[in-house]
Design an enzyme around this catalytic site. Structure first.
Site, PDB file in Angstrom:
ATOM      1  N   ASP A  67     -50.256-134.429  32.716  1.00 27.01           N
ATOM      2  CA  ASP A  67     -51.042-135.656  32.780  1.00 27.01           C
ATOM      3  C   ASP A  67     -52.499-135.274  32.574  1.00 27.01           C
ATOM      4  O   ASP A  67     -53.098-134.614  33.416  1.00 27.01           O
ATOM      5  CB  ASP A  67     -50.857-136.356  34.126  1.00 27.01           C
ATOM      6  CG  ASP A  67     -51.377-137.792  34.117  1.00 27.01           C
ATOM      7  OD1 ASP A  67     -52.341-138.062  33.365  1.00 27.01           O
ATOM      8  OD2 ASP A  67     -50.827-138.625  34.843  1.00 27.01           O
ATOM      9  N   ASP A 110     -52.889-123.120  42.337  1.00 27.30           N
ATOM     10  CA  ASP A 110     -53.736-122.313  43.213  1.00 27.30           C
ATOM     11  C   ASP A 110     -54.109-120.960  42.608  1.00 27.30           C
ATOM     12  O   ASP A 110     -54.270-119.980  43.324  1.00 27.30           O
ATOM     13  CB  ASP A 110     -53.065-122.108  44.583  1.00 27.30           C
ATOM     14  CG  ASP A 110     -52.953-123.399  45.357  1.00 27.30           C
ATOM     15  OD1 ASP A 110     -53.840-124.248  45.208  1.00 27.30           O
ATOM     16  OD2 ASP A 110     -51.972-123.560  46.104  1.00 27.30           O
ATOM     17  N   SER A 140     -54.325-147.616  31.901  1.00 24.78           N
ATOM     18  CA  SER A 140     -54.455-146.609  30.860  1.00 24.78           C
ATOM     19  C   SER A 140     -54.040-147.186  29.516  1.00 24.78           C
ATOM     20  O   SER A 140     -52.994-147.835  29.406  1.00 24.78           O
ATOM     21  CB  SER A 140     -53.571-145.397  31.170  1.00 24.78           C
ATOM     22  OG  SER A 140     -54.033-144.711  32.299  1.00 24.78           O
ATOM     23  N   GLU A 141     -54.851-146.954  28.511  1.00 23.63           N
ATOM     24  CA  GLU A 141     -54.553-147.448  27.162  1.00 23.63           C
ATOM     25  C   GLU A 141     -53.155-147.005  26.728  1.00 23.63           C
ATOM     26  O   GLU A 141     -52.781-145.843  26.865  1.00 23.63           O
ATOM     27  CB  GLU A 141     -55.591-146.892  26.186  1.00 23.63           C
ATOM     28  CG  GLU A 141     -55.337-147.289  24.741  1.00 23.63           C
ATOM     29  CD  GLU A 141     -56.333-146.645  23.790  1.00 23.63           C
ATOM     30  OE1 GLU A 141     -56.660-147.271  22.766  1.00 23.63           O
ATOM     31  OE2 GLU A 141     -56.796-145.522  24.083  1.00 23.63           O
ATOM     32  N   CYS A 142     -52.404-147.955  26.183  1.00 22.76           N
ATOM     33  CA  CYS A 142     -51.069-147.658  25.654  1.00 22.76           C
ATOM     34  C   CYS A 142     -50.838-148.569  24.454  1.00 22.76           C
ATOM     35  O   CYS A 142     -50.375-149.701  24.608  1.00 22.76           O
ATOM     36  CB  CYS A 142     -49.996-147.872  26.726  1.00 22.76           C
ATOM     37  SG  CYS A 142     -48.305-147.624  26.115  1.00 22.76           S
ATOM     38  N   VAL A 156     -56.496-150.681  37.302  1.00 25.44           N
ATOM     39  CA  VAL A 156     -56.949-149.656  36.374  1.00 25.44           C
ATOM     40  C   VAL A 156     -55.795-149.397  35.414  1.00 25.44           C
ATOM     41  O   VAL A 156     -54.708-149.003  35.839  1.00 25.44           O
ATOM     42  CB  VAL A 156     -57.348-148.359  37.107  1.00 25.44           C
ATOM     43  CG1 VAL A 156     -57.702-147.273  36.106  1.00 25.44           C
ATOM     44  CG2 VAL A 156     -58.518-148.617  38.039  1.00 25.44           C
ATOM     45  N   ARG A 165     -50.475-140.611  28.462  1.00 28.20           N
ATOM     46  CA  ARG A 165     -50.938-139.863  29.630  1.00 28.20           C
ATOM     47  C   ARG A 165     -52.049-138.896  29.243  1.00 28.20           C
ATOM     48  O   ARG A 165     -52.209-137.828  29.827  1.00 28.20           O
ATOM     49  CB  ARG A 165     -49.785-139.134  30.317  1.00 28.20           C
ATOM     50  CG  ARG A 165     -48.687-140.068  30.774  1.00 28.20           C
ATOM     51  CD  ARG A 165     -47.397-139.352  31.098  1.00 28.20           C
ATOM     52  NE  ARG A 165     -47.549-138.492  32.249  1.00 28.20           N
ATOM     53  CZ  ARG A 165     -47.378-138.830  33.527  1.00 28.20           C
ATOM     54  NH1 ARG A 165     -47.112-139.925  33.859  1.00 28.20           N
ATOM     55  NH2 ARG A 165     -47.489-138.035  34.501  1.00 28.20           N
ATOM     56  N   CYS A 202     -41.659-148.267  27.729  1.00 26.05           N
ATOM     57  CA  CYS A 202     -42.491-148.372  28.920  1.00 26.05           C
ATOM     58  C   CYS A 202     -42.703-149.846  29.241  1.00 26.05           C
ATOM     59  O   CYS A 202     -42.349-150.722  28.448  1.00 26.05           O
ATOM     60  CB  CYS A 202     -43.843-147.689  28.704  1.00 26.05           C
ATOM     61  SG  CYS A 202     -44.866-148.502  27.452  1.00 26.05           S
ATOM     62  N   CYS A 215     -45.829-150.924  30.098  1.00 27.04           N
ATOM     63  CA  CYS A 215     -47.288-150.998  30.160  1.00 27.04           C
ATOM     64  C   CYS A 215     -47.797-152.392  29.819  1.00 27.04           C
ATOM     65  O   CYS A 215     -48.653-152.948  30.512  1.00 27.04           O
ATOM     66  CB  CYS A 215     -47.909-149.972  29.219  1.00 27.04           C
ATOM     67  SG  CYS A 215     -47.415-148.268  29.559  1.00 27.04           S
ATOM     68  N   ARG A 255     -55.032-137.459  32.020  1.00 26.09           N
ATOM     69  CA  ARG A 255     -55.927-138.603  32.163  1.00 26.09           C
ATOM     70  C   ARG A 255     -57.020-138.317  33.183  1.00 26.09           C
ATOM     71  O   ARG A 255     -56.809-137.630  34.161  1.00 26.09           O
ATOM     72  CB  ARG A 255     -55.121-139.844  32.586  1.00 26.09           C
ATOM     73  CG  ARG A 255     -54.170-140.311  31.515  1.00 26.09           C
ATOM     74  CD  ARG A 255     -53.305-141.458  31.986  1.00 26.09           C
ATOM     75  NE  ARG A 255     -52.323-141.036  32.975  1.00 26.09           N
ATOM     76  CZ  ARG A 255     -51.366-141.832  33.449  1.00 26.09           C
ATOM     77  NH1 ARG A 255     -51.267-143.075  33.017  1.00 26.09           N
ATOM     78  NH2 ARG A 255     -50.524-141.386  34.339  1.00 26.09           N
TER      79      ARG A 255
END
Length: 472
Positions: free
Chosen positions: A431, A127, A356-358, A354, A399, A369, A371, A433
């Site tokens: 993160d 904030d 995320s490329e790993c 969806v 990430r 992981c 993934c 992404r």
């Protein structure tokens, strides 16, 4: 295979639920900046159904009797009533309606056109608020107000083209790392003509106006000085969620030359970054519109197309035939892919993942992981369903920090850091992404509502996702 229209219709805004932690699964999470990060879970959700752990397991078991035996440790996450919108540009109700307590983007644009201040709040990263106005309308009075309520550092957001034209080099080349969340400063400057020491509000106003002028030349400035240009990242808040990008985006949306002036607002009592309460008081006392960067992201996504389809091809896999749709980001040129199975009928109630490329998990089967297992499972479930979509987002390695940085983070994890701590230790975002591309790609393959095949509670406001983005 069913055919997919090239021009998708507009569907009513769907709503989706995120998975949030149950007490038994809290070890999967890190609490950072008052937000839960790093939850992976696998669930299938229909519409607004509120499922508990047992319902999720039963539903998954009905899809595949052997599913529970797969080595995935994230199937029992609790589904909570929290509802979010993946299609950010189609948020429930009026997508231009501001977040409660904030002014609308349109009101901010009118104010900027009048040469007045707006307050821009980075509601995703603590904030923090900045006073912002268009650089071309800077005056000694405005600079005095900015210095009084701000940090004393007056910055000017500028595009790379203008910085190059004025031959303003970066203060540090390290700050230009595309994966870094830090602002990118150039060397500081003062205007040569009509100024004295450069530090007064009159001198700083002249410097700001000179930086905004298309007629200014490199020889019009001395270096170093008392005004600090900042390099705007192409794509703005859709690429980097920061005040520099937000300020320049707002000025451009107002139809003005894309150069802003901004300064962080400080609590005058103790010199700390102003709290949201202090920001609201300042806005109220001086009649200044206050907007959130999250709302600006939604505003831009509603109006802008950030991907284009480049090619479609048949893709035979061990799960059967799919259609591969390649999309290119207009922001950075990155290519992504949507893998579509079967006919998607009227675009409603489609099973979607969806992902995320790993590279380490998807290709090499890394044990750090799950993934690769999650991707295999998603493909298997879609094949059994006979229709569905896998959105594969490239550039999300680690990430969003990149392969090399991810391997560095692995070394820190071996020393006891968790994923978020390791990223922050490297000076990178927890993160990084971006999911807006995934949302627009789903629209372009005619998806109106989805059943999730998995999800992640990493809370990137303005970057919400339908489903699973795995822990890495």
């Amino acid at each position: 295979m069913g055919s997919i229209p090239c021009t998708p219709p507009i569907f009513p805004p769907p709503s989706f639920r995120f998975c949030t932690p149950s007490s038994s699964r809290s070890s999967l999470l890190v609490h950072h900046k008052q937000r839960w990060c790093n939850l992976s879970c696998c669930a299938r959700i229909f519409g607004d159904a509120n499922l508990d752990d047992a319902d999720v397991d039963d539903e998954l078991s009905s899809q595949n009797g052997s599913l529970k035996t797969l080595p995935l440790t994230t199937l029992n996450a609790e589904i909570t009533p929290e509802t979010v919108d993946f299609f950010v540009s189609d948020a429930q109700g009026d997508p231009d309606c501001p977040t409660k307590g904030y002014s609308s983007i349109d009101q901010a644009l009118v104010t900027l056109k009048q040469g007045k201040f707006v307050i821009v709040v980075d509601d995703e990263n603590g904030d923090e608020g900045n006073l912002v106005m268009t650089a071309s309308t800077a005056s000694p009075q405005a600079m005095a107000f900015m210095v009084k309520h701000g940090s004393g550092i007056v910055s000017v957001g500028m595009t790379g083209e203008d910085l190059q034209r004025l031959k303003l080099p970066l203060m540090s080349t390290d700050s230009e790392d595309a994966k870094s969340s830090a602002p990118t400063f150039t060397v500081s400057v003062d205007a040569k003509i009509g100024t004295t020491t450069g530090v007064s509000t009159t001198d700083r106003a002249k410097t700001v106006v000179a930086l905004s002028s298309p007629d200014s030349k490199p020889e019009d400035f001395t270096k170093p000085g008392h005004v600090f240009p900042l390099k705007y990242r192409p794509g703005g808040v859709l690429t980097r969620v920061g005040h520099t990008e937000a300020s320049v985006d707002l000025v451009m949306l107002a139809g003005l030359r894309p150069i802003s002036v901004l300064s962080a607002i400080i609590d005058q009592d103790d010199g700390s970054i102003a709290s949201l309460t202090v920001l609201k008081t300042l806005a109220s006392n001086h009649g200044i519109p206050m907007i959130s960067i999250t709302d600006l992201i939604r505003y831009r996504r509603k109006r802008e197309k950030i991907v284009k389809r480049t090619v479609v091809s048949r893709l035979p896999t061990k799960w059967g035939d799919f259609q591969a749709y390649c999309y290119q980001s207009k922001l950075d040129g990155m290519e992504h892919v949507a893998i579509v199975k079967g006919s998607i009928r009227n675009g409603e109630d489609i099973l979607v993942r969806v992902h995320s490329e790993c590279l380490t998990g998807d290709v090499f089967g890394s044990a750090r992981c799950d993934c690769g297992s999650q991707l295999d499972l998603a493909m298997q479930l879609i094949a059994e369903e006979g229709s569905g979509v896998v959105i594969y987002l490239r550039g999300h390695e680690g990430r969003g920090i990149g392969l090399g940085h991810k391997l560095e983070a692995y070394n820190l994890q071996d020393l006891g850091h968790d994923t978020v701590e390791a990223n922050l230790e490297l000076g990178l975002a927890a993160d990084a992404r971006e999911y807006g591309i995934g949302a627009q790609r789903l629209k372009r393959v005619w998806i109106g509502s989805c059943r999730k095949s998995s999800c992640d509670d990493t809370h990137n406001r303005g970057k919400q996702k339908i489903l699973g983005n795995q822990e890495d």
